[in-house]
Structures are given as structure tokens and as C-alpha cells.
Scaffold this motif. Structure first.
Motif, PDB file in Angstrom:
ATOM      1  N   LEU A   1     -36.193 -31.288  13.212  1.00  0.00           N
ATOM      2  CA  LEU A   1     -36.258 -30.200  13.954  1.00  0.00           C
ATOM      3  C   LEU A   1     -37.313 -30.406  15.048  1.00  0.00           C
ATOM      4  O   LEU A   1     -37.750 -31.472  15.331  1.00  0.00           O
ATOM      5  CB  LEU A   1     -36.644 -28.956  13.339  1.00  0.00           C
ATOM      6  N   SER A   2     -37.264 -29.466  16.134  1.00  0.00           N
ATOM      7  CA  SER A   2     -38.015 -29.673  17.301  1.00  0.00           C
ATOM      8  C   SER A   2     -39.589 -29.854  17.201  1.00  0.00           C
ATOM      9  O   SER A   2     -39.867 -31.178  18.045  1.00  0.00           O
ATOM     10  CB  SER A   2     -37.852 -28.341  18.226  1.00  0.00           C
TER      11      SER A   2
ATOM     12  N   SER B   1     -28.144 -25.827  18.488  1.00  0.00           N
ATOM     13  CA  SER B   1     -29.171 -24.902  18.530  1.00  0.00           C
ATOM     14  C   SER B   1     -29.394 -24.653  20.020  1.00  0.00           C
ATOM     15  O   SER B   1     -29.025 -24.981  20.854  1.00  0.00           O
ATOM     16  CB  SER B   1     -30.422 -25.947  18.055  1.00  0.00           C
ATOM     17  N   ILE B   2     -30.225 -23.308  20.116  1.00  0.00           N
ATOM     18  CA  ILE B   2     -30.835 -23.002  21.309  1.00  0.00           C
ATOM     19  C   ILE B   2     -31.507 -23.876  22.063  1.00  0.00           C
ATOM     20  O   ILE B   2     -31.789 -23.984  23.328  1.00  0.00           O
ATOM     21  CB  ILE B   2     -31.411 -21.574  21.269  1.00  0.00           C
TER      22      ILE B   2
ATOM     23  N   TYR C   1     -35.390 -33.083  20.056  1.00  0.00           N
ATOM     24  CA  TYR C   1     -34.356 -32.429  19.175  1.00  0.00           C
ATOM     25  C   TYR C   1     -33.167 -31.792  19.996  1.00  0.00           C
ATOM     26  O   TYR C   1     -31.999 -31.930  19.732  1.00  0.00           O
ATOM     27  CB  TYR C   1     -35.193 -31.462  18.114  1.00  0.00           C
TER      28      TYR C   1
ATOM     29  N   TYR D   1     -27.362 -22.317  16.639  1.00  0.00           N
ATOM     30  CA  TYR D   1     -28.360 -21.446  15.931  1.00  0.00           C
ATOM     31  C   TYR D   1     -29.498 -20.959  16.664  1.00  0.00           C
ATOM     32  O   TYR D   1     -30.122 -22.092  17.141  1.00  0.00           O
ATOM     33  CB  TYR D   1     -28.509 -22.154  14.763  1.00  0.00           C
ATOM     34  N   PRO D   2     -29.951 -19.935  16.661  1.00  0.00           N
ATOM     35  CA  PRO D   2     -31.233 -19.467  16.963  1.00  0.00           C
ATOM     36  C   PRO D   2     -32.221 -19.740  15.896  1.00  0.00           C
ATOM     37  O   PRO D   2     -31.998 -20.398  15.198  1.00  0.00           O
ATOM     38  CB  PRO D   2     -31.075 -17.829  17.243  1.00  0.00           C
ATOM     39  N   GLY D   3     -33.559 -19.139  16.051  1.00  0.00           N
ATOM     40  CA  GLY D   3     -34.370 -19.182  15.131  1.00  0.00           C
ATOM     41  C   GLY D   3     -33.884 -18.490  13.740  1.00  0.00           C
ATOM     42  O   GLY D   3     -33.186 -17.424  13.990  1.00  0.00           O
TER      43      GLY D   3
ATOM     44  N   GLY E   1     -40.030 -26.544  12.585  1.00  0.00           N
ATOM     45  CA  GLY E   1     -39.366 -25.838  13.623  1.00  0.00           C
ATOM     46  C   GLY E   1     -40.399 -25.228  14.534  1.00  0.00           C
ATOM     47  O   GLY E   1     -41.545 -24.954  13.989  1.00  0.00           O
ATOM     48  N   THR E   2     -40.202 -24.974  15.816  1.00  0.00           N
ATOM     49  CA  THR E   2     -40.861 -23.954  16.331  1.00  0.00           C
ATOM     50  C   THR E   2     -40.885 -22.538  16.233  1.00  0.00           C
ATOM     51  O   THR E   2     -41.771 -21.959  16.351  1.00  0.00           O
ATOM     52  CB  THR E   2     -40.560 -24.255  17.777  1.00  0.00           C
ATOM     53  N   THR E   3     -39.675 -22.264  15.660  1.00  0.00           N
ATOM     54  CA  THR E   3     -39.372 -20.688  15.296  1.00  0.00           C
ATOM     55  C   THR E   3     -40.006 -20.370  13.743  1.00  0.00           C
ATOM     56  O   THR E   3     -39.707 -19.168  13.458  1.00  0.00           O
ATOM     57  CB  THR E   3     -38.063 -20.346  15.241  1.00  0.00           C
ATOM     58  N   ASP E   4     -40.601 -21.501  13.371  1.00  0.00           N
ATOM     59  CA  ASP E   4     -40.987 -21.176  11.692  1.00  0.00           C
ATOM     60  C   ASP E   4     -42.085 -20.046  11.659  1.00  0.00           C
ATOM     61  O   ASP E   4     -42.342 -19.851  10.712  1.00  0.00           O
ATOM     62  CB  ASP E   4     -41.634 -22.408  11.377  1.00  0.00           C
TER      63      ASP E   4
ATOM     64  N   TRP F   1     -37.359 -22.456  26.142  1.00  0.00           N
ATOM     65  CA  TRP F   1     -36.034 -21.961  25.505  1.00  0.00           C
ATOM     66  C   TRP F   1     -35.848 -20.657  26.124  1.00  0.00           C
ATOM     67  O   TRP F   1     -36.747 -19.862  26.560  1.00  0.00           O
ATOM     68  CB  TRP F   1     -36.132 -21.957  23.987  1.00  0.00           C
TER      69      TRP F   1
HETATM   70  C1  VAH Z   1     -36.430 -25.280  15.582  1.00  0.00           C
HETATM   71  N1  VAH Z   1     -35.787 -23.713  13.761  1.00  0.00           N
HETATM   72  O1  VAH Z   1     -37.336 -24.431  15.617  1.00  0.00           O
HETATM   73  C2  VAH Z   1     -35.099 -24.632  14.759  1.00  0.00           C
HETATM   74  C3  VAH Z   1     -34.231 -24.140  15.560  1.00  0.00           C
HETATM   75  C4  VAH Z   1     -33.940 -22.642  17.687  1.00  0.00           C
HETATM   76  C5  VAH Z   1     -35.137 -23.029  16.616  1.00  0.00           C
HETATM   77  O2  VAH Z   1     -33.424 -25.292  16.400  1.00  0.00           O
HETATM   78  O3  VAH Z   1     -36.540 -26.264  15.867  1.00  0.00           O
END
Ligand code: VAH
Length: 314
Positions: free
Chosen positions: A76-77, A115-116, A140, A167-169, A180-183, A276
Motif C-alpha cells: 500500500l501507499s 484505489s483513490i 502505489y 477503493y477509498p480508505g 496504508g495512509t488511511t490506516d 488525494w
Molecule cells: C492506502 N488504504 O492508504 C490504502 C488505500 C485509498 C487508500 O489505497 O494506501
């Protein structure tokens, strides 16, 4: 029969349980590069598959007579920025292996998540359209952007039935996300239950598109069950549910835990989040295969806190 690659991961694990419910345990083979997720390993048919090795996947496809693959393995990102070449190799080699198995007619159908993260700082941030400028600034995001182009190419050139969602977060409680960044939107609930406080690695006003796992799984099953003719976009569909900021999540949590404290210490992931969109226009998904989300922020908070309090305070 269905093979899930990356079944040990955040989405892969929940997809495994859902698909077993729909198609029957004997028709869903979970696979991963290791035995990292014991629940998945012990709950049904499980195989070690190295998705970077074409033969490794092909052996499993032939052993179980697989006709559909959900490719849920990727770096992931956030982690991808630490290991750029590993992220490129992993994310692209696995996609090519699965697309080439479909091209060679060993399998009939493929799901591959985008992903977004395909969007970048030059993309319109509000109500981001399906078709727009995409200059992703993370490795990513680059792998997802070029992956979308290859999916569309294999559909047009080799008639491969590959379907994809941006997919969004995604927020879930069963399995932790990885890298991930949305974690933050998952960690915050764990910390709220454990310590009634959380130090957030993004600024309080960082608005990002988000979705509860149950919605993401529904969208994945829906697009894969839709008639071939309904799928008019073969790169990847924008997919949206809600958008929120860390401050909004904290306020939602405080409705249950009034003493919950949040502090902010932005790190390298802030720059990724800044690149994003804030929210996404998913009108094509709603129009082509009747997508609609269910969970709002307070419902997500209610479910996350209820389930996690059982985990931490049984
Ligand atoms: C991330 N959870 O944070 C993933 C996802 C849109 C975020 O791709 O990298």
C-alpha cells in the motif's frame, strides 16, 4: 471455484468469509504468501501461493479447477514509499500473472482493486469525476494507475473479463490494515478502546474518502455478480461512500467515550493524504451496476467500538 490471493490481508480476509458464505466453503480457496493470518488459515481451504510466480498460481488454479481470481495482494501507499521498487515489482508482477492466466483461458474472471490513490495533486479534489487528470505522486498510486490501463488493455485486446474498483480508505475491525495512509481511521478506534486517546499522524482537517468494510465487500461482490454487459468501464470504477476528517471521527467517538482525547502529529503520510481527493463522484457505479453505500460515520463508529470492546474487554 474461486481463488483469493492475499486472503490474509485487510480486505482479502473479509472477502474470504463473505465469498464462502455465498458460494460455499468448498468453492473458495484462500491463499497468501505466508501463514500470517491464522484465522484464515484455520477456517477453510488454504494454500500458500506466491503470486509473483506465475507457476505458483497456475498450480493452485489447476489443483482446484479455479475459474475466478480475486487479486487482493499489494503493497500500500505508505509502505510503498519506503520500498518503491518492491512495491512496483509486487503490485505489477502479480497483476500480470493473473491477467496472463486469464488471457491463456486458464481462468474466466478477475477482480483487481484500484484505489483513490490513482489521483494526484492536480486532480480536482471535490467530487472527483470518473474521468479526470491523474498524476499520482506515490509508487502505489502509479502502480494502480498503470494497472488500470493494463486491465482495460487486456479486456479490449484479449477479451479478459477483469473488473475493478477504486477503493477509498477502508475501515474494519476484524483484521488490521497494513501500511496504508488511511490506516489512522482504523487505529483510532483501537486506541480509543485501549487507551481512550490517540495521536493521529494526519492533521485534524485532512478530509479523505472512506468506507466501512461491509460496504466495500458488498461493492466487490456486486460488481463481480453484475452481468458482463453492465460493466461499461474496464479500467476501474470510482467508488464512494462517505468522507471525513480525523476531527470528525474523534467527535463521533466522543458521543460514546466523552473523555476520548485526540492529538495530532503529522508525519510523512500527510503529504500522501494531501495528494488525494476529499470526496469522489461514483455516479457511473451507481448507474451501471446499481451501487449504493449503507454505512455513515456514526454507524461505523458504533460498530467499530462495539466489536473492538468485545475484543479488548471480553
Ligand atoms: C492506502 N488504504 O492508504 C490504502 C488505500 C485509498 C487508500 O489505497 O494506501
Amino acid at each position: 471455484k474461486i481463488l483469493i490471493i492475499g486472503a490474509g490481508g485487510q480486505i482479502g480476509s473479509e472477502l474470504t468469509f463473505k465469498l464462502r458464505t455465498i458460494y460455499g466453503d468448498q468453492n473458495v480457496i484462500a491463499s497468501d504468501i505466508s501463514y500470517r493470518n491464522e484465522t484464515i488459515v484455520n477456517s477453510g481451504i488454504f494454500e500458500i501461493v506466491d503470486a509473483q510466480d506465475y507457476a505458483s498460481i497456475k498450480i493452485c488454479v489447476e489443483k482446484y479447477n479455479i475459474d475466478t481470481i480475486y487479486l487482493m495482494a499489494a503493497m500500500l501507499s505508505a509502505t510503498g514509499e519506503k520500498y518503491p521498487m518492491k512495491a512496483w515489482d509486487l503490485n505489477m508482477s502479480t497483476l500480470f500473472n493473473v491477467l496472463n492466466l486469464a488471457r491463456a483461458k486458464f481462468i474466466k474472471k478477475v477482480f483487481w482493486p484500484s484505489s483513490i490513490a490513482v489521483f494526484g495533486p492536480t486532480t480536482p479534489v471535490n467530487y472527483t469525476p470518473q474521468y479526470t487528470v491523474m498524476e499520482p505522486t506515490t509508487v502505489y498510486g502509479i502502480t494502480k494507475q498503470v494497472g488500470e490501463r493494463w486491465c482495460e488493455y487486456y479486456f479490449n485486446k484479449y477479451d479478459v473479463d477483469v473488473r475493478s474498483l477504486r477503493y477509498p480508505g477502508i475501515i474494519s475491525w476484524k483484521t488490521l490494515p497494513g501500511g496504508g495512509t488511511t490506516d489512522y481511521a482504523v487505529e483510532i478506534y483501537h486506541e480509543a478502546i485501549k487507551n481512550n486517546q490517540y495521536e493521529c499522524f494526519l492533521k485534524e482537517d485532512t478530509e479523505l474518502p472512506m468506507m466501512f468494510m461491509d460496504d466495500a465487500i458488498k461493492a466487490t461482490v456486486d460488481i463481480m455478480q453484475a452481468p458482463h454487459t453492465a460493466i461499461k468501464i474496464r479500467s476501474s470504477y470510482n467508488l464512494s461512500a462517505i468522507s471525513f476528517t480525523p476531527k470528525a471521527v474523534a467527535n463521533s467517538i466522543k458521543k460514546h467515550l466523552p473523555e476520548f482525547k485526540i492529538s495530532y502529529k503529522p508525519d510523512y503520510r500527510q503529504e500522501i493524504a494531501n495528494s488525494w481527493p476529499k470526496n469522489i463522484n461514483d455516479s457511473y457505479a451507481r448507474q451501471d451496476w446499481k451501487w449504493k453505500h449503507k454505512f455513515n460515520l456514526d454507524e461505523i463508529t458504533e460498530e467499530m467500538l462495539t466489536q473492538l470492546s468485545k475484543t479488548y474487554k471480553p
